[in-house]
Design a protein around this motif. Structure first.
Motif, PDB file in Angstrom:
ATOM      1  N   ALA A  78       0.812  -1.213   0.000  1.00 31.57           N
ATOM      2  CA  ALA A  78       0.000   0.000   0.000  1.00 31.57           C
ATOM      3  C   ALA A  78       0.851   1.270   0.000  1.00 31.57           C
ATOM      4  CB  ALA A  78      -0.929   0.002   1.206  1.00 31.57           C
ATOM      5  N   LEU A  79       2.131   1.146   0.380  1.00 37.23           N
ATOM      6  CA  LEU A  79       3.005   2.320   0.403  1.00 37.23           C
ATOM      7  C   LEU A  79       3.432   2.711  -1.004  1.00 37.23           C
ATOM      8  CD1 LEU A  79       5.358   1.367   3.367  1.00 37.23           C
ATOM      9  CD2 LEU A  79       3.507   3.036   3.387  1.00 37.23           C
ATOM     10  N   GLN A  80       3.585   3.999  -1.217  1.00 41.48           N
ATOM     11  CA  GLN A  80       4.094   4.469  -2.500  1.00 41.48           C
ATOM     12  C   GLN A  80       5.575   4.129  -2.603  1.00 41.48           C
ATOM     13  OE1 GLN A  80       3.192   8.620  -2.816  1.00 41.48           O
ATOM     14  NE2 GLN A  80       0.986   8.286  -2.861  1.00 41.48           N
ATOM     15  N   LEU A  81       6.059   3.964  -3.819  1.00 40.88           N
ATOM     16  CA  LEU A  81       7.439   3.542  -4.067  1.00 40.88           C
ATOM     17  C   LEU A  81       8.469   4.417  -3.343  1.00 40.88           C
ATOM     18  CD1 LEU A  81       9.376   1.599  -5.411  1.00 40.88           C
ATOM     19  CD2 LEU A  81       9.317   3.053  -7.448  1.00 40.88           C
ATOM     20  N   PRO A  82       8.390   5.742  -3.382  1.00 39.54           N
ATOM     21  CA  PRO A  82       9.392   6.546  -2.667  1.00 39.54           C
ATOM     22  C   PRO A  82       9.431   6.250  -1.163  1.00 39.54           C
ATOM     23  CG  PRO A  82       8.170   7.937  -4.191  1.00 39.54           C
ATOM     24  CD  PRO A  82       7.477   6.605  -4.151  1.00 39.54           C
ATOM     25  N   ALA A  83       8.267   6.000  -0.576  1.00 38.19           N
ATOM     26  CA  ALA A  83       8.223   5.681   0.854  1.00 38.19           C
ATOM     27  C   ALA A  83       8.876   4.335   1.123  1.00 38.19           C
ATOM     28  CB  ALA A  83       6.776   5.673   1.350  1.00 38.19           C
ATOM     29  N   ARG A  84       8.653   3.357   0.259  1.00 34.51           N
ATOM     30  CA  ARG A  84       9.292   2.045   0.419  1.00 34.51           C
ATOM     31  C   ARG A  84      10.807   2.157   0.283  1.00 34.51           C
ATOM     32  NH1 ARG A  84       5.923  -1.791  -3.475  1.00 34.51           N
ATOM     33  NH2 ARG A  84       5.395   0.177  -4.415  1.00 34.51           N
ATOM     34  N   GLU A  85      11.267   2.963  -0.682  1.00 35.16           N
ATOM     35  CA  GLU A  85      12.708   3.128  -0.878  1.00 35.16           C
ATOM     36  C   GLU A  85      13.362   3.783   0.339  1.00 35.16           C
ATOM     37  OE1 GLU A  85      12.694   5.303  -4.557  1.00 35.16           O
ATOM     38  OE2 GLU A  85      12.820   3.463  -5.762  1.00 35.16           O
ATOM     39  N   ARG A  86      12.714   4.803   0.900  1.00 30.25           N
ATOM     40  CA  ARG A  86      13.245   5.457   2.104  1.00 30.25           C
ATOM     41  C   ARG A  86      13.279   4.474   3.278  1.00 30.25           C
ATOM     42  NH1 ARG A  86       9.856   9.591   0.397  1.00 30.25           N
ATOM     43  NH2 ARG A  86       8.378   9.118   2.060  1.00 30.25           N
ATOM     44  N   ALA A  87      12.232   3.698   3.423  1.00 26.86           N
ATOM     45  CA  ALA A  87      12.176   2.728   4.519  1.00 26.86           C
ATOM     46  C   ALA A  87      13.285   1.691   4.392  1.00 26.86           C
ATOM     47  CB  ALA A  87      10.811   2.046   4.552  1.00 26.86           C
ATOM     48  N   MET A  88      13.510   1.191   3.196  1.00 24.22           N
ATOM     49  CA  MET A  88      14.558   0.188   2.994  1.00 24.22           C
ATOM     50  C   MET A  88      15.948   0.792   3.216  1.00 24.22           C
ATOM     51  SD  MET A  88      13.179  -2.679   2.643  1.00 24.22           S
ATOM     52  CE  MET A  88      14.635  -3.605   2.239  1.00 24.22           C
ATOM     53  N   ALA A  89      16.153   2.034   2.785  1.00 23.29           N
ATOM     54  CA  ALA A  89      17.439   2.697   3.006  1.00 23.29           C
ATOM     55  C   ALA A  89      17.689   2.873   4.505  1.00 23.29           C
ATOM     56  CB  ALA A  89      17.468   4.050   2.293  1.00 23.29           C
ATOM     57  N   TRP A  90      16.641   3.274   5.250  1.00 24.78           N
ATOM     58  CA  TRP A  90      16.779   3.434   6.693  1.00 24.78           C
ATOM     59  C   TRP A  90      17.060   2.092   7.366  1.00 24.78           C
ATOM     60  CZ3 TRP A  90      14.193   1.526  10.930  1.00 24.78           C
ATOM     61  CH2 TRP A  90      14.489   2.131  12.144  1.00 24.78           C
ATOM     62  N   TRP A  91      16.352   1.054   6.935  1.00 26.90           N
ATOM     63  CA  TRP A  91      16.532  -0.276   7.515  1.00 26.90           C
ATOM     64  C   TRP A  91      17.948  -0.784   7.268  1.00 26.90           C
ATOM     65  CZ3 TRP A  91      15.224  -5.558   5.300  1.00 26.90           C
ATOM     66  CH2 TRP A  91      15.190  -6.510   6.295  1.00 26.90           C
ATOM     67  N   ASP A  92      18.469  -0.592   6.045  1.00 23.27           N
ATOM     68  CA  ASP A  92      19.841  -1.000   5.730  1.00 23.27           C
ATOM     69  C   ASP A  92      20.850  -0.237   6.578  1.00 23.27           C
ATOM     70  OD1 ASP A  92      18.991  -2.855   3.859  1.00 23.27           O
ATOM     71  OD2 ASP A  92      19.310  -1.514   2.140  1.00 23.27           O
ATOM     72  N   ALA A  93      20.651   1.073   6.716  1.00 26.30           N
ATOM     73  CA  ALA A  93      21.568   1.889   7.510  1.00 26.30           C
ATOM     74  C   ALA A  93      21.558   1.449   8.975  1.00 26.30           C
ATOM     75  CB  ALA A  93      21.187   3.367   7.404  1.00 26.30           C
ATOM     76  N   GLN A  94      20.378   1.131   9.490  1.00 26.85           N
ATOM     77  CA  GLN A  94      20.282   0.678  10.876  1.00 26.85           C
ATOM     78  C   GLN A  94      20.994  -0.664  11.051  1.00 26.85           C
ATOM     79  OE1 GLN A  94      16.327  -0.123  12.282  1.00 26.85           O
ATOM     80  NE2 GLN A  94      16.964  -0.249  14.395  1.00 26.85           N
ATOM     81  N   ALA A  95      20.802  -1.573  10.115  1.00 27.52           N
ATOM     82  CA  ALA A  95      21.460  -2.881  10.201  1.00 27.52           C
ATOM     83  C   ALA A  95      22.984  -2.738  10.164  1.00 27.52           C
ATOM     84  CB  ALA A  95      20.976  -3.776   9.056  1.00 27.52           C
ATOM     85  N   GLN A  96      23.483  -1.848   9.336  1.00 29.00           N
ATOM     86  CA  GLN A  96      24.926  -1.626   9.254  1.00 29.00           C
ATOM     87  C   GLN A  96      25.453  -1.006  10.547  1.00 29.00           C
ATOM     88  OE1 GLN A  96      25.709   0.643   5.724  1.00 29.00           O
ATOM     89  NE2 GLN A  96      25.027  -0.996   4.361  1.00 29.00           N
ATOM     90  N   ALA A  97      24.708  -0.064  11.105  1.00 25.16           N
ATOM     91  CA  ALA A  97      25.124   0.570  12.353  1.00 25.16           C
ATOM     92  C   ALA A  97      25.159  -0.427  13.496  1.00 25.16           C
ATOM     93  CB  ALA A  97      24.198   1.726  12.687  1.00 25.16           C
ATOM     94  N   GLU A  98      24.239  -1.372  13.511  1.00 26.52           N
ATOM     95  CA  GLU A  98      24.194  -2.367  14.588  1.00 26.52           C
ATOM     96  C   GLU A  98      25.365  -3.338  14.499  1.00 26.52           C
ATOM     97  OE1 GLU A  98      20.344  -4.122  14.313  1.00 26.52           O
ATOM     98  OE2 GLU A  98      19.386  -2.479  15.386  1.00 26.52           O
ATOM     99  N   GLN A  99      25.957  -3.487  13.334  1.00 27.32           N
ATOM    100  CA  GLN A  99      27.093  -4.401  13.169  1.00 27.32           C
ATOM    101  C   GLN A  99      28.391  -3.805  13.716  1.00 27.32           C
ATOM    102  OE1 GLN A  99      27.256  -5.504   9.071  1.00 27.32           O
ATOM    103  NE2 GLN A  99      25.386  -6.705   9.173  1.00 27.32           N
ATOM    104  N   TRP A 100      28.423  -2.507  13.952  1.00 23.78           N
ATOM    105  CA  TRP A 100      29.638  -1.861  14.466  1.00 23.78           C
ATOM    106  C   TRP A 100      29.836  -2.296  15.837  1.00 23.78           C
ATOM    107  CZ3 TRP A 100      32.573   2.499  12.377  1.00 23.78           C
ATOM    108  CH2 TRP A 100      32.419   2.591  10.997  1.00 23.78           C
TER     109      TRP A 100
END
Length: 100
Positions: A78-100
Motif C-alpha cells: 500500500a506504500l508508494q514507491l518513494p516511501a518504500r525506498e526510504r524505509a529500505m534505506a533506513w533499515w539497511d543503515a540501521q542494520a549496518q550501524a548495529e554491526q559496528w
C-alpha cells in the motif's frame, strides 16, 4: 551491553528470535531484559539465564539469527514507491550501524 542483543564470542549476535544451543538443548531467545536472556524450547520449557553465563557456557553456539522483521505484505504494497525506498534505506543503515 545493548538492551536488545548480546554479542557472543565469535561476533555472533544473540537477540530476540535467535536460535541457540545451551546445555545440550536448542532454544529460541524470547527476550533480553536487564542482562538476562529469556529462553523458550519447542517442548514449551522456558528458562532465564544471565547473558554472560549463556555466551560463556561450554557448548554454547548461535544456530540461527532472528528473521528480519518487515511489514506485512499488504501494508508494504500500500506504500508508494518513494516511501518504500526510504524505509529500505533506513533499515539497511540501521542494520549496518548495529554491526559496528
Amino acid at each position: 551491553m545493548n538492551r536488545h542483543k548480546v554479542t557472543a564470542p565469535g561476533g555472533h549476535c544473540v537477540e530476540a528470535g535467535a536460535h541457540v544451543r545451551f546445555e545440550a538443548r536448542t532454544w529460541q531467545v524470547s527476550g533480553l531484559v536487564d542482562g538476562r536472556v529469556h529462553l523458550a524450547a519447542d517442548d514449551r520449557a522456558t528458562g532465564c539465564v544471565l547473558a554472560a553465563r549463556l555466551v560463556a557456557a561450554d557448548g554454547f553456539e548461535v544456530l540461527g539469527q532472528a528473521a528480519p522483521q518487515i511489514p506485512a505484505a499488504t501494508v508494504w504494497a500500500a506504500l508508494q514507491l518513494p516511501a518504500r525506498e526510504r524505509a529500505m534505506a533506513w533499515w539497511d543503515a540501521q542494520a549496518q550501524a548495529e554491526q559496528w
